[in-house]
Design a protein around this motif. Structure first.
Motif, PDB file in Angstrom:
ATOM      1  N   VAL A 339      39.439  50.425  42.855  1.00 39.73           N
ATOM      2  CA  VAL A 339      38.233  50.397  42.020  1.00 39.73           C
ATOM      3  C   VAL A 339      38.722  51.323  40.963  1.00 39.73           C
ATOM      4  O   VAL A 339      38.507  50.601  39.915  1.00 39.73           O
ATOM      5  CB  VAL A 339      37.047  50.852  42.847  1.00 39.73           C
ATOM      6  CG1 VAL A 339      35.948  50.891  41.732  1.00 39.73           C
ATOM      7  CG2 VAL A 339      36.633  49.900  43.812  1.00 39.73           C
ATOM      8  N   ALA A 340      39.191  52.489  41.075  1.00 40.12           N
ATOM      9  CA  ALA A 340      39.434  53.308  39.778  1.00 40.12           C
ATOM     10  C   ALA A 340      40.308  52.739  39.057  1.00 40.12           C
ATOM     11  O   ALA A 340      40.548  52.886  37.759  1.00 40.12           O
ATOM     12  CB  ALA A 340      39.921  54.760  40.322  1.00 40.12           C
ATOM     13  N   ALA A 341      41.468  51.689  39.657  1.00 38.65           N
ATOM     14  CA  ALA A 341      42.535  51.257  39.010  1.00 38.65           C
ATOM     15  C   ALA A 341      41.927  50.000  38.133  1.00 38.65           C
ATOM     16  O   ALA A 341      42.747  49.297  37.294  1.00 38.65           O
ATOM     17  CB  ALA A 341      43.684  50.838  39.677  1.00 38.65           C
ATOM     18  N   GLY A 342      40.897  49.567  38.218  1.00 37.02           N
ATOM     19  CA  GLY A 342      40.015  48.606  37.443  1.00 37.02           C
ATOM     20  C   GLY A 342      39.683  47.360  38.250  1.00 37.02           C
ATOM     21  O   GLY A 342      39.323  46.291  37.756  1.00 37.02           O
ATOM     22  N   THR A 346      33.007  42.767  44.036  1.00 34.58           N
ATOM     23  CA  THR A 346      31.846  42.012  43.994  1.00 34.58           C
ATOM     24  C   THR A 346      31.387  41.107  44.876  1.00 34.58           C
ATOM     25  O   THR A 346      32.355  40.528  45.696  1.00 34.58           O
ATOM     26  CB  THR A 346      31.635  41.711  42.559  1.00 34.58           C
ATOM     27  OG1 THR A 346      32.526  40.513  42.534  1.00 34.58           O
ATOM     28  CG2 THR A 346      32.034  42.595  41.383  1.00 34.58           C
ATOM     29  N   PRO A 347      30.411  40.621  45.047  1.00 35.76           N
ATOM     30  CA  PRO A 347      30.000  39.411  46.061  1.00 35.76           C
ATOM     31  C   PRO A 347      30.925  38.393  45.559  1.00 35.76           C
ATOM     32  O   PRO A 347      31.200  37.477  46.558  1.00 35.76           O
ATOM     33  CB  PRO A 347      28.791  38.913  45.785  1.00 35.76           C
ATOM     34  CG  PRO A 347      28.032  40.453  45.494  1.00 35.76           C
ATOM     35  CD  PRO A 347      29.083  40.975  44.613  1.00 35.76           C
ATOM     36  N   ALA A 348      31.195  37.955  44.556  1.00 36.03           N
ATOM     37  CA  ALA A 348      31.965  37.066  43.952  1.00 36.03           C
ATOM     38  C   ALA A 348      33.487  36.960  44.548  1.00 36.03           C
ATOM     39  O   ALA A 348      33.901  36.043  44.737  1.00 36.03           O
ATOM     40  CB  ALA A 348      31.942  36.812  42.592  1.00 36.03           C
ATOM     41  N   ASN A 349      34.081  38.008  44.342  1.00 37.67           N
ATOM     42  CA  ASN A 349      35.354  38.189  44.586  1.00 37.67           C
ATOM     43  C   ASN A 349      35.891  38.839  45.995  1.00 37.67           C
ATOM     44  O   ASN A 349      36.941  38.832  46.584  1.00 37.67           O
ATOM     45  CB  ASN A 349      36.256  39.099  43.575  1.00 37.67           C
ATOM     46  CG  ASN A 349      35.962  40.553  43.609  1.00 37.67           C
ATOM     47  OD1 ASN A 349      35.090  40.934  44.296  1.00 37.67           O
ATOM     48  ND2 ASN A 349      36.659  41.338  42.593  1.00 37.67           N
ATOM     49  N   THR A 376      26.673  45.229  43.049  1.00 39.23           N
ATOM     50  CA  THR A 376      27.825  45.213  42.036  1.00 39.23           C
ATOM     51  C   THR A 376      28.956  46.012  42.411  1.00 39.23           C
ATOM     52  O   THR A 376      29.922  45.836  42.003  1.00 39.23           O
ATOM     53  CB  THR A 376      27.370  45.561  40.677  1.00 39.23           C
ATOM     54  OG1 THR A 376      26.763  46.762  40.703  1.00 39.23           O
ATOM     55  CG2 THR A 376      26.303  44.333  40.109  1.00 39.23           C
ATOM     56  N   ASP A 377      28.612  46.859  43.232  1.00 37.21           N
ATOM     57  CA  ASP A 377      29.618  48.005  43.917  1.00 37.21           C
ATOM     58  C   ASP A 377      29.843  47.978  45.350  1.00 37.21           C
ATOM     59  O   ASP A 377      29.290  48.375  46.133  1.00 37.21           O
ATOM     60  CB  ASP A 377      29.364  49.483  43.147  1.00 37.21           C
ATOM     61  CG  ASP A 377      30.213  50.224  43.743  1.00 37.21           C
ATOM     62  OD1 ASP A 377      31.320  50.103  44.165  1.00 37.21           O
ATOM     63  OD2 ASP A 377      29.959  51.655  43.835  1.00 37.21           O
ATOM     64  N   GLY A 378      30.981  47.206  45.560  1.00 41.48           N
ATOM     65  CA  GLY A 378      31.423  46.922  47.099  1.00 41.48           C
ATOM     66  C   GLY A 378      32.602  47.656  47.310  1.00 41.48           C
ATOM     67  O   GLY A 378      33.087  47.628  48.449  1.00 41.48           O
TER      68      GLY A 378
END
Length: 514
Positions: A339-342, A346-349, A376-378
């Protein structure tokens, strides 16, 4: 990759070698002990003595690079043992600036002040973690364990990365040099720990992460038979494999030799008339630059005839009592790096992320259903998937397999808010992630962590459990909450007691995955 760099920084920060380990100046009351190789002068502290940088094997340099460890040379006079020896060669991370030293096979002994040959204490030999590529014995200040548990603790360095696990056809010891170093240190303990007040007949081999997996490898190694009487395994199950890439595992000779061939090509030795001779002349820094991010021991060898996963499954491992466990949120540290790398989860991906992680993409829908991402934060959900698949469930399986033939005590470290493993804030709370149990047992890098009073009590409870197990094979006693062999003991502030983690971690699902 950015996420790999972030994860490396977090794991290095977990051992907090942001400054060099604390070392004391020679004490006016310096303690001298006569070992089998010569006298050593250590430091006297408040209630304990420390002896650092004691050679347990000859420097593996020159022609001894990628050779079995040889006996250390004796010395005249009194050797200074008041500061640690260099760490084994490794990239920057836990060790500031890294290390290019091959002269690194040294150990450290921490003992209660009154430990003496006439009244020997149990011995705990600690194997540091670090993916078999980083780490140092001197990062683990063991004085709380030694004093509160009334035990002698040995920490040490062993060869890492390509220098410890090079695989090459026809090379004696191929892929197992670091494991051979560990056995050399255990043989040193058997011969000489009595001089420091340790009981050579009561040795517990303990480790975390790659160090825990190394304990399993030693349980499966015929040449380690009799070198230790108990085992402690923290966050490094025996049943890892390439399908679970965030946990340590061993590889077959073909895989190890292919990696060795790739290394030879990367450093310009592939076409040399004497490839091994060429490799032995390559500067350490060049080897470090060419090696992989992690290293794996090689099975199918004299030291490690069987894959530890198979050895545990078939019961062909040493029959010694085992204390084994994992942390409740092991995987969040890797998910946070991604996550820190960008890469937001999310539910979509989320289905796409799972399909890349699960060995059988056709099973991805089952994982998505068991671990739904609704906000939004998975990231924490991804962390739960990594932790359950690679650590929690394999650890439970390892414990069950071992318990079929020996005494096993199982735990789960579950402090929801342990000392943060790095000063840099993660993108989401990590919980009881990988390495966070270590400050409860050691002052990492020589520095105690800030803890609440409840956490300090938990640290004392854990040290009591660990050292009583080392003494008798049973962690119970000392007024601590009862630990039943038939159940998993949750270790959390004010909530230490039995727990049933299998359902929480969806282990029925992962048991059917390849």
């Amino acid at each position: 990759m950015a996420e790999v760099r972030w994860i490396a920084a977090v794991l290095a920060g977990a051992l907090a070698v942001l400054l060099p380990p604390v070392t004391a100046s020679p004490s006016p009351e310096a303690s001298v002990v006569r070992t089998q190789d010569g006298a050593v002068r250590g430091s006297v502290r408040d209630g304990y003595r420390v002896f650092e940088g004691i050679p347990y094997a000859a420097p593996p340099v020159g022609a001894l690079r990628w050779a079995a460890p040889r006996p250390a040379a004796s010395w005249p006079g009194v050797r200074d043992a008041t500061r640690p020896a260099p760490a084994c060669a490794q990239p920057a991370g836990e060790v500031p600036g890294g290390s290019t030293s091959e002269d690194c096979l040294y150990l450290n002994v921490t003992a209660p002040s009154d430990a003496a040959p006439g009244h020997p204490r149990p011995v705990i030999v600690w194997l540091h973690g670090g993916g078999f590529t980083t780490g140092a014995g001197s990062s683990y200040d063991a004085h709380r364990m030694a004093v509160r548990g009334d035990v002698v603790v040995v920490t040490f360095n062993y060869r890492l990365g390509a220098l410890g696990y090079l695989g090459r056809a026809g090379l004696a010891g191929s892929g197992t040099f670091g494991l051979a170093d560990q056995q050399a240190a255990l043989r040193y303990v058997r011969r000489g720990i009595g001089a420091f007040g340790g009981d050579a007949r009561n040795v517990t081999l303990a480790g975390e992460s790659a160090g825990s997996y190394a304990v399993c490898a030693q349980l499966a190694s015929p040449s380690a038979a009799g070198l230790f009487q108990r085992a402690i395994m923290e966050s490094g199950p025996c049943t890892g494999g390439p399908a679970r890439p965030f946990a340590p595992y061993a590889v077959a000779p073909t895989v190890a030799e292919a990696a060795g061939t790739e290394l030879a090509g990367a450093v310009g030795c592939a076409r040399a008339a004497d490839v091994l001779g060429c490799l032995r002349r390559v500067p350490v820094a060049r080897l470090l630059a060419a090696q992989g991010a992690d290293a794996q021991p090689e099975y199918g060898t004299a030291l490690l005839p069987r894959d530890p996963a198979g050895a545990v499954t078939s019961g062909r491992v040493a029959r010694v009592p085992v204390l084994i466990g994992a942390n409740h949120d092991e995987g969040t540290i890797w998910a946070a790096g991604i996550v820190a790398a960008g890469t937001a989860v999310t539910p979509a991906n989320w289905p796409d992320v799972v399909r890349e992680f699960v060995p059988d993409p056709a099973r991805a829908a089952e994982v998505v259903a068991a671990y739904p991402v609704r906000g939004t934060d998975g990231g924490p959900v991804f962390g739960a998937v990594i932790g359950d698949a690679d650590y929690a469930c394999p650890t439970l399986r390892t414990g069950s397999l071992l318990a079929a033939r020996r005494t096993v005590w199982r735990y789960e470290f579950a402090d929801p808010d342990p000392p943060r493993p790095t000063p840099a804030p993660p993108p989401f709370p990590l919980g009881a992630t990988h390495t966070t149990e270590l400050p409860y047992l050691f002052d990492l890098g020589g520095w105690p962590r800030d803890m609440t009073e409840r956490q300090r009590r938990l640290a004392d409870t854990m040290i009591g459990y660990w050292t009583r197990f080392a003494r008798t094979g049973d962690p119970n006693g000392g007024g601590a909450p009862h630990w039943a062999r038939s159940q998993v003991q949750s270790l959390a502030p004010e909530r230490t007691g039995p727990v049933r983690p299998g359902g929480v971690h969806h282990c029925a699902l992962w048991a059917t995955m390849p």
